[in-house]
Design an enzyme around this catalytic site. Structure first.
Site, PDB file in Angstrom:
ATOM      1  N   HIS A 152     -35.229 -12.053   7.140  1.00  0.00           N
ATOM      2  CA  HIS A 152     -34.646 -13.021   6.186  1.00  0.00           C
ATOM      3  C   HIS A 152     -34.431 -12.437   4.787  1.00  0.00           C
ATOM      4  O   HIS A 152     -34.597 -13.133   3.782  1.00  0.00           O
ATOM      5  CB  HIS A 152     -35.537 -14.264   6.084  1.00  0.00           C
ATOM      6  CG  HIS A 152     -35.348 -15.221   7.215  1.00  0.00           C
ATOM      7  ND1 HIS A 152     -36.391 -15.654   8.000  1.00  0.00           N
ATOM      8  CD2 HIS A 152     -34.255 -15.833   7.693  1.00  0.00           C
ATOM      9  CE1 HIS A 152     -35.954 -16.491   8.921  1.00  0.00           C
ATOM     10  NE2 HIS A 152     -34.649 -16.613   8.748  1.00  0.00           N
ATOM     11  N   HIS A 212     -24.350 -15.548  14.737  1.00  0.00           N
ATOM     12  CA  HIS A 212     -25.384 -16.280  14.014  1.00  0.00           C
ATOM     13  C   HIS A 212     -25.103 -17.774  14.012  1.00  0.00           C
ATOM     14  O   HIS A 212     -23.968 -18.204  13.836  1.00  0.00           O
ATOM     15  CB  HIS A 212     -25.450 -15.792  12.561  1.00  0.00           C
ATOM     16  CG  HIS A 212     -26.385 -16.581  11.698  1.00  0.00           C
ATOM     17  ND1 HIS A 212     -25.973 -17.648  10.924  1.00  0.00           N
ATOM     18  CD2 HIS A 212     -27.725 -16.474  11.507  1.00  0.00           C
ATOM     19  CE1 HIS A 212     -27.009 -18.138  10.280  1.00  0.00           C
ATOM     20  NE2 HIS A 212     -28.086 -17.451  10.619  1.00  0.00           N
TER      21      HIS A 212
END
Length: 375
Positions: free
Chosen positions: A184, A284
């Site tokens: 992340h 994604h």
């Protein structure tokens, strides 16, 4: 056929549009710019001045016109273009009575492999998460191994904690489970490299977004220097950014989000750029069944797709506002067969859908008061 109107909806944490034509056909689209959906809405409102009255089939032309309407760029603009693009492909597929992937070149596969978003905060929870994913039929699992408070941990403590979680996932999933470690964008090159080195023994599928996206060149450089495969791109918006990423970083897993990086029109081009660099595409999406459906259409028609991100939130009550026949079967989704996107908004559920912004405007701080890298 002409575009007659564009309706906007704030649903859950996202922003959805429905384009209506004068023939009665409608198409739905969504943005993945979840941080600033209100900004995307304002851009779509400006787009309406151009789009109303236009032929919905001129998708490439409309993409270019909208993207170049002003000299400004960024995720809000690309997110708005993406929502419109998906909705226009939905209309075109319905008009011709075929799924979108058929219009994009036909199917390269009969089902789409999924990797489950999962994980746990302790080795015991991580073991169970991986084991349950395997029981459900998934062959790949993605998780974030960095614990709460990682930003203030000594490097050795952070790496040991992450390693223990990855080890538990490997034990729970076994050798037939591909593991994807999602960082992340929380680390710097100086901390991401020793973490990656410590995780090499677990044969990761790839490590995703190890550093911030501020510099495309730096992302490419870290991909060259880390000894395990890297996945990049969920926050990138254009073919030009992806081209620079791959030119500087070489082969890696490319992570476009179809609802952020220009819709189906643009993401098929991103996939082609990746193919030219011998790179695989790992689409994604963690948001909604609508974006899952759009992603699956892309996955179906490109040769270098390998796995699609999947959240069990698609199967929750909150996902009922999206009516679709697209259903997971174990760790796969059979390719869609309905015309268009294969998703409609349920107007009854829509009437009661609440908007809960995902961006809480809280930025992660270190214990000394300075700003830490955030997601």
């Amino acid at each position: 056929m002409k575009i007659e109107d564009i309706a906007s909806y704030f649903i859950g944490g996202g922003y959805v549009i429905r384009i209506r034509t004068d023939s009665g056909l409608t198409g739905v689209g969504q943005t993945a710019c979840w941080g600033y959906p209100e900004a995307v809405h304002q851009i779509v409102e400006r787009f309406k001045d151009y789009l109303v009255g236009q032929d919905p089939f001129r998708i490439e032309h409309h993409w270019q016109y909208l993207y170049r309407m002003s000299p400004f760029r960024g995720s809000a603009l690309s997110g708005a273009v993406s929502a419109v693009d998906i909705a226009l492909w939905d209309i075109k597929g319905k008009h011709f009575g075929v799924p979108i992937w058929e219009l994009l070149g036909g199917n390269c596969r009969d089902r789409v492999r999924l990797h489950l978003l999962g994980g746990g905060g302790t080795p015991e929870a991580m073991y169970e998460s991986a084991r349950n994913a395997a029981t459900e039929g998934f062959t790949a699992l993605k998780f974030d191994p960095l614990p709460g408070g990682y930003q203030d941990m000594a490097l050795d403590r952070m790496i040991r904690t992450a390693r223990d979680l990855v080890a538990a996932a490997r034990d729970g999933g076994g050798p037939d489970m591909d593991l994807i470690v999602e960082v992340h964008r929380k680390l710097t090159p100086l901390t991401a490299m020793p973490l990656a080195n410590a995780l090499t023994e677990f044969n990761l599928y790839f490590i995703e977004d190890p550093i911030q996206i501020d510099s495309i060149m730096a992302q490419g450089e870290i991909a060259r220097r880390i000894g395990i495969p890297v996945g990049n791109g969920e926050r990138l918006n254009t073919i030009w950014e992806f081209q620079e990423l791959l030119a500087h970083g070489g082969p890696q897993y490319v992570r476009p989000d179809v609802a952020l990086a220009g819709g189906l029109t643009h993401c098929k081009k991103i996939a082609a750029i990746a193919e030219a660099h011998h790179c695989a595409v790992v689409t994604h999406n963690f948001l909604t069944p609508l974006i899952t459906a759009a992603s699956v259409h892309l996955d179906t028609c490109i040769p270098n797709f390998v796995t699609q991100e999947y959240s069990m939130g698609d199967e929750s009550e909150a996902g009922r506002v999206y009516r679709t026949n697209i259903r997971r079967e174990g760790g796969y989704i059979p390719i869609p067969r309905d015309p268009g996107l294969g998703v409609e908004l349920d107007d009854e559920s829509l009437a009661g859908a609440a908007f809960s912004p995902m961006n809480t405007a809280n930025t992660l701080l270190r214990s000394d008061g300075s700003v830490a890298n955030s997601v």
